[in-house]
Scaffold this active site. Structure first.
Site, PDB file in Angstrom:
ATOM      1  N   ARG A 222       0.892  -1.174   0.000  1.00 35.45           N
ATOM      2  CA  ARG A 222       0.000   0.000   0.000  1.00 35.45           C
ATOM      3  C   ARG A 222       0.918   1.208   0.000  1.00 35.45           C
ATOM      4  O   ARG A 222       1.600   1.476   0.996  1.00 35.45           O
ATOM      5  CB  ARG A 222      -0.911  -0.014   1.225  1.00 35.45           C
TER       6      ARG A 222
ATOM      7  N   HIS B 125      -6.901   0.807  -6.929  1.00 36.38           N
ATOM      8  CA  HIS B 125      -7.177  -0.092  -5.798  1.00 36.38           C
ATOM      9  C   HIS B 125      -7.760  -1.387  -6.381  1.00 36.38           C
ATOM     10  O   HIS B 125      -8.939  -1.694  -6.210  1.00 36.38           O
ATOM     11  CB  HIS B 125      -8.156   0.585  -4.832  1.00 36.38           C
TER      12      HIS B 125
ATOM     13  N   GLN C 100      -9.691  -4.064  -4.236  1.00 33.22           N
ATOM     14  CA  GLN C 100     -11.020  -3.629  -3.826  1.00 33.22           C
ATOM     15  C   GLN C 100     -12.021  -3.818  -4.960  1.00 33.22           C
ATOM     16  O   GLN C 100     -13.127  -4.315  -4.754  1.00 33.22           O
ATOM     17  CB  GLN C 100     -10.977  -2.150  -3.411  1.00 33.22           C
TER      18      GLN C 100
ATOM     19  N   ASP D 216     -16.935   6.843  -2.692  1.00 36.92           N
ATOM     20  CA  ASP D 216     -15.732   6.738  -1.858  1.00 36.92           C
ATOM     21  C   ASP D 216     -15.572   8.080  -1.144  1.00 36.92           C
ATOM     22  O   ASP D 216     -16.224   9.066  -1.523  1.00 36.92           O
ATOM     23  CB  ASP D 216     -14.525   6.433  -2.774  1.00 36.92           C
TER      24      ASP D 216
ATOM     25  N   CYS E  86     -16.209   1.228  -0.610  1.00 41.29           N
ATOM     26  CA  CYS E  86     -15.043   0.432  -0.211  1.00 41.29           C
ATOM     27  C   CYS E  86     -14.789   0.493   1.284  1.00 41.29           C
ATOM     28  O   CYS E  86     -14.138  -0.382   1.835  1.00 41.29           O
ATOM     29  CB  CYS E  86     -13.815   0.893  -0.991  1.00 41.29           C
TER      30      CYS E  86
ATOM     31  N   ARG F  93     -13.375  -8.880   0.038  1.00 39.08           N
ATOM     32  CA  ARG F  93     -11.943  -8.597  -0.067  1.00 39.08           C
ATOM     33  C   ARG F  93     -11.150  -9.866   0.237  1.00 39.08           C
ATOM     34  O   ARG F  93     -10.181 -10.197  -0.445  1.00 39.08           O
ATOM     35  CB  ARG F  93     -11.520  -7.487   0.929  1.00 39.08           C
TER      36      ARG F  93
HETATM   37  N1  NVA Z   1      -9.788   6.729  -1.701  1.00 42.92           N
HETATM   38  C1  NVA Z   1      -9.532   6.193  -0.382  1.00 42.92           C
HETATM   39  C2  NVA Z   1      -9.739   4.723  -0.357  1.00 42.92           C
HETATM   40  C3  NVA Z   1      -9.560   4.079   0.994  1.00 42.92           C
HETATM   41  C4  NVA Z   1      -9.722   2.607   0.973  1.00 42.92           C
HETATM   42  C5  NVA Z   1      -8.112   6.570   0.022  1.00 42.92           C
HETATM   43  O1  NVA Z   1      -7.215   6.511  -0.820  1.00 42.92           O
HETATM   44  O2  NVA Z   1      -7.911   6.917   1.186  1.00 42.92           O
HETATM   45  N1   CP Z   2     -11.250  -0.450   1.597  1.00 38.20           N
HETATM   46  C1   CP Z   2     -10.006  -0.503   2.106  1.00 38.20           C
HETATM   47  O1   CP Z   2      -9.003  -0.682   1.417  1.00 38.20           O
HETATM   48  O2   CP Z   2      -9.977  -0.419   3.460  1.00 38.20           O
HETATM   49  P1   CP Z   2      -8.695  -0.243   4.383  1.00 38.20           P
HETATM   50  O3   CP Z   2      -8.132   1.115   4.122  1.00 38.20           O
HETATM   51  O4   CP Z   2      -9.241  -0.383   5.778  1.00 38.20           O
HETATM   52  O5   CP Z   2      -7.709  -1.319   4.063  1.00 38.20           O
END
Ligand code: NVA
Ligand code: CP
Length: 303
Positions: free
Chosen positions: A102, A129, A132, A219, A259, A287
């Site tokens: 990540r 992502h 997801q 989102d 998500c 997931r």
């Molecule tokens: N768009 C959000 C998704 C979190 C799972 C982010 O990048 O924080």
């Molecule tokens: N949806 C998602 O990726 O959640 P987290 O940020 O909790 O991993």
């Protein structure tokens, strides 16, 4: 499929194979049928940002597959002291059978993959992502039976989730309508891909996008790393809330996807989230199953 960096890299057939395997693994898990496909294998989980779902679902998924996941906070890696990603990649691939990352920047995941001898999985970047959206596609298929011809609508920021939703849904033969404020459009490479599809619409009008949708997704307005823009974004996105009034323009049997984490009262109303909690928490559960399918596909192929 050597890595999973973004859905753009996958064919429709590869996505279908992942979804089919995910369904099978979910069935087996629910029926107590063990599936230790990754016995003796290890997966590193590199996190530059927070996570609830991604971390837990990958750790549990590896355990259920008979393997081991190792959580690696980037704060505790030598990368914070300047070790380049290309060295981290070459070192980690000597110990591990796969790496999930990540990262703030897609480039980081791409460099890791370039220098790694083992598969790299994108667990969220600024661009994409993919894990997801594989879970989302799995969920939509569970609720609707198939994907082709359905209309998906994404309301909100043209960031990682909108990017991957557009690509994943178009690859699966769905119609896609995305609505975002001016200046918050999806990534140029996503628009380039989407523009060759007649069944893609990008608009600034949430009402236009949501019309007759089978699936409505959203989102957060403020993604991780954008906290300094909080006040401005709340203002700019205020007309982009998925609420009952907007949803009434979709098909009567519409399902809602988020998500998570969700910010009630911002991108989604409390009422809509709770009315559609079944789909949204199935999506979160999926997931686990979708990622297990990705792990089996990537980690069992010969190097
Ligand atoms: N768009 C959000 C998704 C979190 C799972 C982010 O990048 O924080
Ligand atoms: N949806 C998602 O990726 O959640 P987290 O940020 O909790 O991993």
């Amino acid at each position: 499929m050597k890595h999973l960096l973004k859905l753009m890299d996958l064919t429709t057939e590869e996505i279908t194979e992942v979804l089919n395997l995910a369904d099978q693994l979910k069935y087996e898990q629910k029926h107590g049928i063990e599936h230790p496909h990754l016995k003796g294998k290890t997966l590193g989980l590199v996190f530059e940002k927070e996570s609830t779902r991604t971390r837990v679902s990958f750790e549990v998924g590896m355990y259920q597959l008979g393997g081991l996941a190792i959580f690696l906070s980037s704060k505790d890696l030598q990368s914070v002291r300047g070790e380049p990603a290309k060295d981290t990649a070459r070192v980690l691939s000597r110990y591990l059978d796969g790496i999930m990352i990540r990262a703030c920047d897609q480039k980081e995941a791409e460099i890791l993959a370039e220098y790694s001898d083992v598969p790299v999985i994108n667990g969220l970047t600024d661009l994409a992502h993919p894990c997801q959206v594989l879970a989302d596609l799995m969920t939509v298929r569970e609720y609707k039976g198939s994907l082709e011809g359905l209309k998906a609508c994404f309301i909100g920021d043209g960031h990682n989730m909108m990017n991957s939703t557009i690509v994943g849904c178009l690859k699966m033969g769905m119609k896609v309508a995305a609505a975002c404020p001016a200046g918050y459009e999806p990534a140029p490479q996503v628009l380039e891909f989407a523009k060759s599809h007649a069944n893609f619409l990008l608009t600034h009008s949430p009402e236009e996008a949501v019309k007759d949708a089978d699936v409505v997704a959203t989102d957060v307005w403020v993604s991780m790393g954008q906290e300094a823009e909080l006040d401005a974004r709340k203002e700019i996105f205020s007309a982009y809330q998925v609420n009952q009034s907007l949803l009434s323009l979709a098909k009567p049997d519409v399902i809602v996807q988020h998500c998570l984490p969700a910010h009630r009262g911002e991108e989604i109303s409390e009422q809509v989230l709770e009315a559609h909690a079944a789909e949204i928490f199935d999506e979160a559960e999926n997931r686990l199953h979708a990622q297990k399918a990705v792990l089996v596909k990537l980690l069992t192929q010969n190097k």
